[in-house]
Design an enzyme around this catalytic site. Structure first.
Site, PDB file in Angstrom:
ATOM      1  N   LYS A  79      23.940  54.376  31.429  1.00 23.06           N
ATOM      2  CA  LYS A  79      24.043  55.587  30.614  1.00 23.06           C
ATOM      3  C   LYS A  79      22.773  55.781  29.797  1.00 23.06           C
ATOM      4  O   LYS A  79      22.182  54.828  29.302  1.00 23.06           O
ATOM      5  CB  LYS A  79      25.257  55.470  29.693  1.00 23.06           C
ATOM      6  CG  LYS A  79      25.539  56.706  28.840  1.00 23.06           C
ATOM      7  CD  LYS A  79      26.769  56.450  27.998  1.00 23.06           C
ATOM      8  CE  LYS A  79      27.093  57.610  27.066  1.00 23.06           C
ATOM      9  NZ  LYS A  79      28.287  57.338  26.239  1.00 23.06           N
ATOM     10  N   SER A 154      31.592  60.533  26.364  1.00 23.98           N
ATOM     11  CA  SER A 154      30.224  60.922  26.638  1.00 23.98           C
ATOM     12  C   SER A 154      29.573  60.158  27.801  1.00 23.98           C
ATOM     13  O   SER A 154      28.426  60.451  28.174  1.00 23.98           O
ATOM     14  CB  SER A 154      29.369  60.722  25.385  1.00 23.98           C
ATOM     15  OG  SER A 154      29.358  59.365  24.973  1.00 23.98           O
ATOM     16  N   SER A 178      34.379  57.045  24.736  1.00 25.88           N
ATOM     17  CA  SER A 178      33.376  57.611  25.636  1.00 25.88           C
ATOM     18  C   SER A 178      33.272  56.929  26.985  1.00 25.88           C
ATOM     19  O   SER A 178      32.662  57.473  27.907  1.00 25.88           O
ATOM     20  CB  SER A 178      31.998  57.595  24.964  1.00 25.88           C
ATOM     21  OG  SER A 178      31.955  58.542  23.930  1.00 25.88           O
TER      22      SER A 178
END
Length: 466
Positions: A79, A154, A178
């Site tokens: 990420k 996220s 997330s």
């Protein structure tokens, strides 16, 4: 290549060791799928040249008979909030468009030391501030199951990459759900481990940390394999010190599951049906399931105080100097944080402490807490993440208390939590089941999840493009 892209991490690792598939073929298959599904917009940056070089070196090591790490030759994504040596880490923001770190984060370094190969950085909303993976800097990441619905956030790019076969493993982060939110939206598994078990030195306030780095994969076994590589103490992290030995359990004693169906929220009937059915499967395994009550919706405001205050402290100067570079929803979030006082932040920490105590009380009589991961399946794209949402035809409130009240409280309390898929909605969207354990019982939690996963038998996959 298509067959390789759909192998589990464990199966691919075994095929590499047995010289049936080479690391070069594994990496090539991941990049082929990334190119094939470029429409999903799952990556901020690719490390194609370096990954291919590392794959060639990994193949030489296999042929030479070297001792191989647990993840040898496996492609994985990271990420974009997590630092990677020599690969851009933008935080999903135009502010850091040119930032290339000089060192890997601990989780990245450990995965690479075990032989895994970074193929690129996955999309995230700016500084991970909202549960939809979209923003002015990179656009919108699409849900591979249905592009009309959000992939969550996220760690949306990470979940999409794993779900769509762009590598069997991904490294996400979780500051309020997330990892678990997009895992539920995309039909994959995502783990937020006990606070500090996977050390994370990127948080500016390590003592008040509520953000975690964790593995994502298509099944529990792959997630556990990556967890075993990532976990371990690091004295630089105040919560990452060596843990006490796990509690010894009577092997003949049934696992006690506290089932939290609602926590003060409106619940989609299909989510309710799927999670109740999963609990019946757990009972069929011999687990003892009992209903529990916790009011998590009331924790939305304390969580927002912590989140907004942190974003104001981190990005407030950029708002003053270059507001044109920021996502409008991030600007609104920061401005909301400007209204809080020091007393408000202290009160939020008091609420965090009280929430921890209530969860601990439940886990004195239960081994595991089970709940829906989300109050509803993936929401339609285009919703205002700062507005109110509708669930089951009703105004359910603002998004954190309405859609994911089950996830963010465990960021505050530090307990390990993971999401596994437990069914599909009538519109073909995945539904997630969340399982939560006691501090430092991550392995026990994964073992329970593996048993429930097998009993559920979820085997659906997102459709490939025509």
């Amino acid at each position: 290549m298509t067959g390789i892209a759909e192998l589990s991490a464990i199966a691919l690792a075994a095929a590499i060791r047995e010289k049936q598939i080479s690391p070069v073929e594994a990496v090539d298959a991941a990049f082929a799928r990334i190119e094939e599904r470029a429409d999903l917009n799952a990556f901020m940056a690719l490390a194609h040249e370096r990954a291919c070089e590392e794959a060639e070196a990994a193949e030489v090591a296999v042929m030479r008979g070297d001792e191989l790490g647990a993840l040898h030759g496996l492609p994985f994504s990271v990420k974009d909030l997590t630092t990677t040596e020599g690969i851009a880490t933008t935080q999903g923001s135009a502010l850091y468009a040119d930032q290339v770190p000089a060192a890997d984060a601990i989780g990245v370094a450990r995965a690479r030391a075990a032989g895994a190969i970074v193929i690129g950085k996955t999309t995230t909303p700016e500084f991970g501030h909202k549960p939809f993976t979209e923003g002015p800097f990179f656009g919108r990441t699409l849900n591979p199951w249905n592009a009309d619905y959000t992939c969550g956030g996220s760690s949306g790019g990470a979940a999409v990459a794993v779900s769509a076969g762009m590598g069997p493993l991904a490294l996400g982060t979780d500051g309020g759900g997330s990892i678990r939110i997009p895992a539920a939206c995309c039909g994959v598994v995502g783990l937020k481990a006990t606070l500090g078990v996977i050390p994370n030195l990127q948080a500016p306030d390590l003592f008040g940390a509520n953000s975690y780095v964790g593995p994502m994969a298509r099944n529990v076994a792959d997630t556990a394999m990556m967890f075993d590589v990532l976990a371990g103490p690091d004295r630089r992290d105040p919560f990452g010190q060596a843990a006490a030995a796990p509690i010894e359990r009577d092997a003949g004693k049934p696992v006690r599951v506290g089932f939290l169906l609602k926590c003060g929220n409106v619940l989609d009937p299909e989510v309710e049906a799927a999670t109740v059915a999963a609990m019946r499967k757990a009972e069929a395994l011999g687990m003892q399931v009992e209903p529990i009550e916790l009011d998590f919706v009331s924790m939305e405001e304390p969580f927002l105080v912590v989140l907004r205050s942190l974003l104001w402290a981190r990005v407030g100067k950029a708002l003053e100097q270059t507001p044109e570079k920021l996502d409008p929803t991030l600007i609104e979030t920061i401005r909301a944080g400007m209204d809080y006082t020091a007393a408000d932040l202290c009160e939020a920490q008091f609420a965090r402490t009280a929430c921890f105590g209530k969860v601990q009380q439940v886990l004195e009589r239960c081994d595991v807490i089970a709940s829906p991961t989300l109050s509803a399946p993936a929401l339609p794209v285009g919703l205002d993440p700062l507005g109110r949402v509708e669930i089951a035809g009703r105004d359910a409130g603002t998004i954190r208390g309405a859609w994911y009240p089950y996830t963010f409280p465990f960021n505050l309390t530090g307990h390990p939590a993971l999401s596994i898929p437990c069914g599909l909605s009538s519109t073909g969207l995945p539904i997630g089941l969340q399982l939560v354990g006691r501090w430092h019982e991550d392995r026990f939690l994964l073992d329970c999840a593996a048993k429930i996963e097998e009993a559920i038998g979820f085997s659906a996959a997102p459709p490939l493009p025509a």
